[in-house]
Scaffold this motif. Structure first.
Motif, short mmCIF file in Angstrom:
data_model
loop_
_atom_site.label_atom_id
_atom_site.label_comp_id
_atom_site.label_asym_id
_atom_site.label_seq_id
_atom_site.Cartn_x
_atom_site.Cartn_y
_atom_site.Cartn_z
N LEU A 1 0.73 -1.05 -0.19
CA LEU A 1 0.50 -0.01 -0.07
C LEU A 1 0.83 1.18 -0.14
N ARG A 2 0.80 2.01 -1.16
CA ARG A 2 1.76 2.64 -1.18
C ARG A 2 1.36 4.06 -0.34
N LYS A 3 2.46 5.57 -0.28
CA LYS A 3 1.88 6.57 -0.19
C LYS A 3 0.88 6.82 -0.03
N MET A 4 0.72 7.10 -1.65
CA MET A 4 -1.15 7.82 -1.81
C MET A 4 -2.30 6.71 -1.54
N GLY A 5 -2.24 5.36 -1.76
CA GLY A 5 -3.08 4.66 -1.18
C GLY A 5 -3.47 4.70 0.17
N VAL A 6 -2.87 4.88 1.14
CA VAL A 6 -3.10 4.98 2.40
C VAL A 6 -3.27 6.31 3.41
N TRP A 7 -2.74 7.67 1.82
CA TRP A 7 -4.07 9.05 2.33
C TRP A 7 -5.65 8.58 1.45
N GLY A 8 -5.00 7.60 0.58
CA GLY A 8 -7.18 7.66 -0.60
C GLY A 8 -7.44 7.01 1.05
N CYS A 9 -6.72 5.89 1.80
CA CYS A 9 -7.69 5.00 2.91
C CYS A 9 -8.51 5.66 3.70
N VAL A 10 -7.55 7.30 4.44
CA VAL A 10 -7.50 8.08 5.28
C VAL A 10 -8.90 8.73 4.64
N CYS A 11 -9.02 9.21 3.09
CA CYS A 11 -10.09 10.04 2.74
C CYS A 11 -10.89 9.06 3.31
N CYS A 12 -11.27 8.13 2.76
CA CYS A 12 -11.81 7.73 3.05
C CYS A 12 -13.07 7.39 4.18
N ILE A 13 -11.73 7.34 5.31
CA ILE A 13 -12.48 6.63 6.39
C ILE A 13 -12.77 7.47 7.27
N VAL A 14 -11.71 9.29 6.65
CA VAL A 14 -12.11 10.62 7.19
C VAL A 14 -13.90 11.52 6.76
N GLY A 15 -14.40 11.09 5.75
CA GLY A 15 -15.23 11.02 4.93
C GLY A 15 -16.15 10.58 4.95
N SER A 16 -16.54 8.99 5.49
CA SER A 16 -17.17 7.83 5.75
C SER A 16 -17.97 8.48 7.42
N VAL A 17 -16.48 8.75 8.04
CA VAL A 17 -17.02 8.59 9.33
C VAL A 17 -17.74 10.46 9.69
N ILE B 1 -7.41 -2.80 -1.68
CA ILE B 1 -8.23 -1.52 -2.67
C ILE B 1 -9.78 -1.42 -2.58
N VAL B 2 -10.09 -3.18 -2.48
CA VAL B 2 -11.19 -3.58 -2.53
C VAL B 2 -12.39 -3.36 -1.17
N SER B 3 -11.53 -3.24 -0.03
CA SER B 3 -12.09 -3.44 1.12
C SER B 3 -12.26 -1.86 1.66
N PRO B 4 -11.96 -0.77 1.53
CA PRO B 4 -11.80 0.17 2.14
C PRO B 4 -13.02 1.27 0.66
N VAL C 1 -10.95 8.56 -5.62
CA VAL C 1 -10.41 9.10 -7.04
C VAL C 1 -9.01 8.37 -6.87
N ILE C 2 -7.96 8.31 -5.31
CA ILE C 2 -6.27 8.58 -5.11
C ILE C 2 -6.62 7.03 -5.20
N LEU C 3 -7.73 5.84 -4.48
CA LEU C 3 -7.03 5.00 -4.12
C LEU C 3 -7.46 4.20 -6.29
N HIS C 4 -8.20 4.94 -6.53
CA HIS C 4 -7.95 4.33 -8.31
C HIS C 4 -6.89 4.89 -9.02
N ALA C 5 -6.16 5.90 -8.74
CA ALA C 5 -4.91 6.68 -8.99
C ALA C 5 -3.41 5.50 -8.34
N THR C 6 -4.00 4.62 -7.14
CA THR C 6 -2.94 3.89 -7.04
C THR C 6 -3.02 2.36 -7.82
N ARG C 7 -4.28 1.94 -7.72
CA ARG C 7 -4.59 0.61 -8.39
C ARG C 7 -4.02 0.68 -9.77
#
Length: 326
Positions: free
Chosen positions: A102-118, A241-244, A288-294
């Motif tokens: 999981l690259r750094k951009m992927g980590v930021w994508g996960c963080v955005c997904c989590i923060v937004g969902s919360v 990427i599937v999970s988030p 979008v960030i997660l898709h770019a990472t993929r």
């Protein structure tokens, strides 16, 4: 003695641990099964003979049961955000056990997904708890919710019949979209079943109501559909990427379905609405960030590139998917 909210909190955290681990166990089982037969992503069912896949399914079942009971004891505002823990668990385990970096951009994508969902969940309307299965049936028969069900099923059919053959192997939103739409309907029916069980245990028998068994049937069908297409998603795309993405879409659609069915949007103030909009924008950014990472992973030096070969698109796609590094 623990309060209802504390019991719900413990169950929700336990559910996230089980579900996050199940993604990895099932993925490893799918990989082993793919080496001995047709991949699940191409319609194969050899994974049913793989013990590790069944361990993953059993783990996910425990997680779903814990999540189901958590909704009985605690409000959705408390339970739903804790589902983000499963994203972190699956991403970390995938990094160490599946070599899915999981690259750094992927980590930021996960963080955005989590923060937004919360943000969406925290500012989502409060639910009104029904007192019987019959009351939930009346809510389910409202024109607004029937329209939501009709639209959801139409989208699911379009994804299965048209989009899956066309781009199911290249667009993660096809499989995850089916899982998430069916999942939103699953939660609504499981909520009804949970209330029926709780009322029955309290001495108000709900077992003999036909509505109870209808909700059981709907929940069963939706869960089976989720399992089939979640297997395809895990077998085709990176588990980290599937999970988030699954969490984001499932949470969002569940909130929408609940708001429509239970009319929870009444009394919303401007601050809450603005926060929900910001949450959606944050979720979209993370997706979008997660898709770019993929896409970056697919084009990495360790993998074959479609454009670097003289083979046809289909031949090169199959070669890439069956590569030992996948």
């Amino acid at each position: 003695m623990l309060s209802d909210n504390e019991i719900g909190l413990v169950l929700a955290v336990s559910s996230s641990v089980f579900i996050g681990s199940s993604f990895i166990l099932k993925k490893k089982g799918l990989k082993r099964a793919a080496a001995n037969g047709t991949r699940a992503g191409f319609g194969g069912y050899t994974y049913l003979l793989e013990p590790l896949w069944w361990v993953g399914l059993l783990t996910m079942t425990f997680g779903e049961i814990a999540n189901f009971v958590a909704y009985v004891y605690a409000p959705a505002v408390l339970v739903t955000p804790l589902g983000a823990l499963s994203i972190i668990i699956s991403a970390v385990l995938a990094h160490f056990l599946l070599n899915e970096k999981l690259r750094k951009m992927g980590v930021w994508g996960c963080v955005c997904c989590i923060v937004g969902s919360v943000m969406i969940v925290i500012h989502a309307p409060q639910e009104q708890t029904p007192n019987s299965v019959e009351q939930i049936w009346k809510l389910a028969m409202q024109p607004a919710f029937l329209i939501y069900v009709a639209i959801s099923m139409s989208i699911v059919l379009a994804l299965i019949l048209y989009c899956e053959p066309l781009c199911g192997q290249t667009n993660i939103l096809v499989y995850i979209g089916i899982c998430s739409l069916m999942g939103s309907l699953t939660v609504m029916s499981i909520k009804a079943v949970g209330i029926a069980i709780k009322l029955t245990l309290e001495g108000i028998n709900q077992i003999w109501y036909p509505e109870t068994w209808f909700f059981v049937m709907v929940a069963t069908i939706c869960v089976v559909m989720q399992m089939i297409y979640l297997n395809k998603a895990l077998d085709t795309f990176n588990a980290a990427i599937v999970s988030p993405i699954y969490y984001v879409m499932f949470t969002t659609l569940t909130i929408v379905a609940s708001a429509i069915m239970f009319k929870d949007w009444y009394g919303q103030n401007t601050e809450s609405i603005a926060s929900e909009v910001c949450g959606f924008i944050t979720v979209l950014t993370g997706t979008v960030i997660l898709h770019a990472t993929r896409e970056e992973e697919q084009a990495s030096p360790g993998r074959m590139r479609w454009q670097d070969s003289g083979k046809s698109f289909d031949e090169e796609h199959l070669t890439s998917l069956y590569s030992p590094e996948y």
